[in-house]
Design a protein around this motif. Structure first.
Motif, mmCIF file in Angstrom:
data_model
loop_
_atom_site.group_PDB
_atom_site.id
_atom_site.type_symbol
_atom_site.label_atom_id
_atom_site.label_comp_id
_atom_site.label_asym_id
_atom_site.label_seq_id
_atom_site.Cartn_x
_atom_site.Cartn_y
_atom_site.Cartn_z
ATOM 1 N N ASP A 34 8.917 39.679 42.464
ATOM 2 C CA ASP A 34 9.389 39.598 41.681
ATOM 3 C C ASP A 34 7.996 39.750 40.737
ATOM 4 O O ASP A 34 9.008 39.235 38.891
ATOM 5 N N ASN A 89 9.832 41.248 37.128
ATOM 6 C CA ASN A 89 11.088 40.271 36.279
ATOM 7 C C ASN A 89 10.681 39.578 35.719
ATOM 8 O O ASN A 89 10.568 38.649 34.816
ATOM 9 N N ILE A 90 10.123 38.328 36.536
ATOM 10 C CA ILE A 90 9.091 37.635 35.892
ATOM 11 C C ILE A 90 7.810 37.791 34.266
ATOM 12 O O ILE A 90 8.031 37.472 33.364
ATOM 13 N N ARG A 114 9.652 38.005 27.215
ATOM 14 C CA ARG A 114 10.614 37.656 26.651
ATOM 15 C C ARG A 114 10.668 36.883 25.656
ATOM 16 O O ARG A 114 10.789 36.676 24.516
ATOM 17 N N SER A 115 10.558 35.332 26.349
ATOM 18 C CA SER A 115 10.013 33.875 25.646
ATOM 19 C C SER A 115 9.444 34.038 25.237
ATOM 20 O O SER A 115 9.457 33.278 23.746
ATOM 21 N N ASN A 149 2.767 31.055 37.473
ATOM 22 C CA ASN A 149 4.147 31.537 36.698
ATOM 23 C C ASN A 149 4.388 32.527 38.168
ATOM 24 O O ASN A 149 5.347 33.022 37.280
ATOM 25 N N ILE A 207 8.380 40.513 32.611
ATOM 26 C CA ILE A 207 9.772 40.734 31.476
ATOM 27 C C ILE A 207 9.984 39.183 30.801
ATOM 28 O O ILE A 207 10.430 38.838 29.844
ATOM 29 N N ASP A 208 10.476 38.277 31.566
ATOM 30 C CA ASP A 208 10.628 37.104 30.972
ATOM 31 C C ASP A 208 10.058 36.321 30.305
ATOM 32 O O ASP A 208 10.312 35.481 29.580
#
Length: 91
Positions: free
Chosen positions: A75, A78-79, A85-86, A59, A81-82
């Motif tokens: 990053d 941010n990864i 979220r998904s 990932n 968090i994404d």
């Protein structure tokens, strides 16, 4: 760390790493514990930790510097968090 029977241990360990990233305990390009160190810390088999690291590497949250160790990607926050979220949306 106490583990939940309803979720694989390697994912629970990755969740803990996610928490540390989001709380700022782990930052970009910081070296993380080795497979053996993390296994000893959580009292799990190093193969389980390796599975966690494979998941994180797939990932793009961590990367491996051969002979040096594993590090957080630029990053990573941010990864994470994404991903969370998904996961929240699909569940």
């Amino acid at each position: 760390m106490e583990f939940n029977d309803h979720k694989p241990i390697y994912l629970q360990i990755s969740d803990r790493i996610f928490e540390k990233i989001l709380e700022g305990e782990l930052t970009a390009n910081e070296r993380i514990l080795s497979v053996r160190e993390l296994g000893a810390l959580y009292g799990v088999n190093p193969n389980t930790v390796m599975r966690t690291y494979d998941y994180l590497q797939n990932n793009n949250i961590i990367y491996n510097k051969r002979g040096v160790g594993y590090f957080l990607s630029d990053d990573a926050k941010n990864i994470v968090i994404d991903l969370l979220r998904s996961e929240f949306i699909t569940n």
